[in-house]
Design an enzyme around this catalytic site. Structure first.
Site, PDB file in Angstrom:
ATOM      1  N   PRO A 182       4.985  24.902  16.711  1.00 29.44           N
ATOM      2  CA  PRO A 182       4.047  25.015  17.833  1.00 29.44           C
ATOM      3  C   PRO A 182       2.815  24.146  17.586  1.00 29.44           C
ATOM      4  O   PRO A 182       2.353  24.014  16.453  1.00 29.44           O
ATOM      5  CB  PRO A 182       3.682  26.502  17.831  1.00 29.44           C
ATOM      6  CG  PRO A 182       4.814  27.175  17.117  1.00 29.44           C
ATOM      7  CD  PRO A 182       5.267  26.197  16.086  1.00 29.44           C
ATOM      8  N   CYS A 183       2.303  23.547  18.652  1.00 32.14           N
ATOM      9  CA  CYS A 183       1.187  22.605  18.480  1.00 32.14           C
ATOM     10  C   CYS A 183      -0.089  23.078  19.155  1.00 32.14           C
ATOM     11  O   CYS A 183      -1.103  22.387  19.111  1.00 32.14           O
ATOM     12  CB  CYS A 183       1.569  21.239  19.050  1.00 32.14           C
ATOM     13  SG  CYS A 183       1.794  21.255  20.839  1.00 32.14           S
ATOM     14  N   GLN A 184      -0.090  24.260  19.810  1.00 29.96           N
ATOM     15  CA  GLN A 184      -1.287  24.699  20.511  1.00 29.96           C
ATOM     16  C   GLN A 184      -2.435  24.923  19.530  1.00 29.96           C
ATOM     17  O   GLN A 184      -2.243  25.412  18.427  1.00 29.96           O
ATOM     18  CB  GLN A 184      -1.033  26.004  21.268  1.00 29.96           C
ATOM     19  CG  GLN A 184       0.040  25.882  22.313  1.00 29.96           C
ATOM     20  CD  GLN A 184       1.379  26.359  21.803  1.00 29.96           C
ATOM     21  OE1 GLN A 184       1.681  26.205  20.634  1.00 29.96           O
ATOM     22  NE2 GLN A 184       2.170  26.940  22.688  1.00 29.96           N
ATOM     23  N   PHE A 186      -4.464  22.813  17.922  1.00 29.68           N
ATOM     24  CA  PHE A 186      -4.800  21.899  16.848  1.00 29.68           C
ATOM     25  C   PHE A 186      -6.262  21.496  16.939  1.00 29.68           C
ATOM     26  O   PHE A 186      -6.763  21.100  17.984  1.00 29.68           O
ATOM     27  CB  PHE A 186      -3.952  20.630  16.936  1.00 29.68           C
ATOM     28  CG  PHE A 186      -2.761  20.636  16.030  1.00 29.68           C
ATOM     29  CD1 PHE A 186      -2.923  20.702  14.651  1.00 29.68           C
ATOM     30  CD2 PHE A 186      -1.491  20.594  16.543  1.00 29.68           C
ATOM     31  CE1 PHE A 186      -1.824  20.703  13.811  1.00 29.68           C
ATOM     32  CE2 PHE A 186      -0.384  20.596  15.718  1.00 29.68           C
ATOM     33  CZ  PHE A 186      -0.555  20.646  14.349  1.00 29.68           C
ATOM     34  N   ASN A 221       8.305  17.761  19.151  1.00 34.96           N
ATOM     35  CA  ASN A 221       7.188  18.445  19.775  1.00 34.96           C
ATOM     36  C   ASN A 221       6.964  17.909  21.172  1.00 34.96           C
ATOM     37  O   ASN A 221       7.629  16.969  21.618  1.00 34.96           O
ATOM     38  CB  ASN A 221       5.923  18.285  18.926  1.00 34.96           C
ATOM     39  CG  ASN A 221       5.125  19.571  18.838  1.00 34.96           C
ATOM     40  OD1 ASN A 221       4.617  20.050  19.844  1.00 34.96           O
ATOM     41  ND2 ASN A 221       5.035  20.137  17.646  1.00 34.96           N
TER      42      ASN A 221
END
Length: 421
Positions: A182-184, A186, A221
């Site tokens: 998950p990249c939320q 950053f 992603n």
């Protein structure tokens, strides 16, 4: 405020969940005056009408970004990248895939879209890992290798994963660690990733790669990761993997280029520590040759309701069904959602398939949303891949998945990099 009146208001956490945003982001929208709120008993409450207005003006509101110190900054166009990537023609192997001895594990595997694709490329699955219980049930049903269900941040979960991998390998090498972290959320302080629960998932994958020392790493992603913090998140990922011995490349691939009937773009990182080139698959189709939505799901229009086949159409109120019927292809019922509640084009590859808090894609010909099986077709899952859990959980699993045929293309390219083809 009585119970009936409370129904017309949302708290910040509820709004964050509905919009798939962090609580901090919602507070910032309130502070910037983009999301109307009132204070009730010392806490912010958002009227339902204000939330609807925010959603319908989403394209305008979401242009607000913040710097590392929380100050509002103006969006700047992202410069087109000239990715340094080596491409390989995978067409000679596409319909004649041989079985490989190469092995892989899949972190954040969900229902197993990427795992299925890598298996289609002839690779051998060793273990999947995810926290989502229903996705785990799906994974176990469709794969012969083990699945570990649990929080990747938990020491107990990691130990169970490591033990399973060691047992399954039985002395063989682990060739690939794959995963879509998950990249939320950053954020960086200097060149350091700020300690955030969601960012730590990326760091957990980095730790697992460093411990298992596979030959290759494949990270996938959302396309938006590339522009996060002006590209610094992408650069930090490349630097982090370089530090533990992996030369890594990155580019954006479109699933429709590889026979998936969907224009889904994903950013793909491929790295290795064995001194070879990281090859990427050349597109197999030109845009004029893409598989269309109609070609993919037309037969399901007359397919009987079949719960075991994940094909159960949703019933809608007459007024809602009429709105869907009149909605032009390619448009959404709600302006604030770019993909959810969007009508797929019939004679083109589908728009991005996703499940967003109850909002799924609308059927091009019928006044209803897509069934789980129709969504699965557009994600290039084979028909014998069966999804478990309630219908809503099935839709979430499918919407979050990597298209199988995109995974197949990546798997073939990695095999070529390794000299396995």
């Amino acid at each position: 405020m009585n119970e009936e009146e409370q129904k017309d208001f949302y708290n910040i956490q509820e709004v964050a969940e509905k919009l798939c945003l962090s609580v901090k982001s919602v507070r910032r929208y309130i502070a910037a005056g983009n999301l109307d709120s009132v204070k009730i008993g010392g806490a912010y409450r958002i009227p339902s009408g204000a939330l609807e207005a925010f959603i319908n003006n989403g394209s305008k509101n979401r242009n607000i970004h913040y710097d590392l110190f929380g100050n509002i900054v103006v969006d700047k166009p992202v410069k087109k990248r000239n990715d340094i990537v080596d491409w390989i023609d995978i067409e000679p192997f596409w319909n004649n895939v041989t079985q490989s001895d190469m092995t892989f594990v899949d972190l954040f595997c969900g229902a197993g879209g990427l795992s299925k694709g890598l298996e289609m490329a002839g690779l051998n699955g060793i273990c999947g890992l995810d926290w989502f219980e229903e996705a785990g049930l799906t994974y176990k049903k469709n794969f012969n290798h083990p699945f570990v269900n649990g929080d990747i941040k938990s020491g107990e979960t990691k130990e169970a994963f490591y033990d399973t991998v060691e047992k399954q390998l039985n002395g063989r090498r682990l060739n690939i660690v794959a995963g879509g972290f998950p990249c939320q959320g950053f954020s960086l302080a200097g060149n350091r990733i700020v300690d955030d629960p969601r960012n730590s998932l990326y760091l957990e994958m980095l730790e697992i790669v460093n411990k298992l020392q596979p030959d290759f790493v494949v990270c996938e992603n959302v396309k938006g990761l590339r522009s996060m913090l002006g590209g610094r998140v992408e650069r930090k990922i490349l630097e982090d993997y370089k530090e533990i011995g992996y030369d890594m490349n990155v580019t954006t691939l479109c699933a429709a280029d590889y026979y998936t009937p969907q224009k889904r773009e994903r950013v793909i990182f491929i790295g290795n520590r064995i001194g070879v080139k990281n090859y990427y698959p050349k597109p197999l189709l030109r845009p004029s040759e893409y598989i269309t939505t109609g070609e993919s799901i037309a037969d399901l229009m007359v397919h009987p309701v079949d719960e075991a086949f994940n094909h159960v159409p949703t019933r809608h109120r007459p007024d809602m069904a009429e709105k869907m019927r009149l909605l032009p292809e390619g448009e959404s019922l709600y302006k604030g959602y770019s993909d959810a509640w969007k009508k797929c084009p019939w004679n083109e590859a589908s728009c991005t398939i996703k499940e967003n808090h109850g909002g799924v894609n609308i059927h091009p010909k019928l006044p209803r949303v897509l069934t789980a099986r129709e969504m699965a077709r557009l994600q290039s899952f084979p028909d014998d891949f069966i999804f478990m859990g309630t219908k809503n959980k099935q839709l979430v699993q499918i919407g979050n998945a990597v298209p199988c045929l995109l995974g197949k293309a990546i798997g073939i390219a990695v095999r070529y990099s390794d000299g396995d083809l």
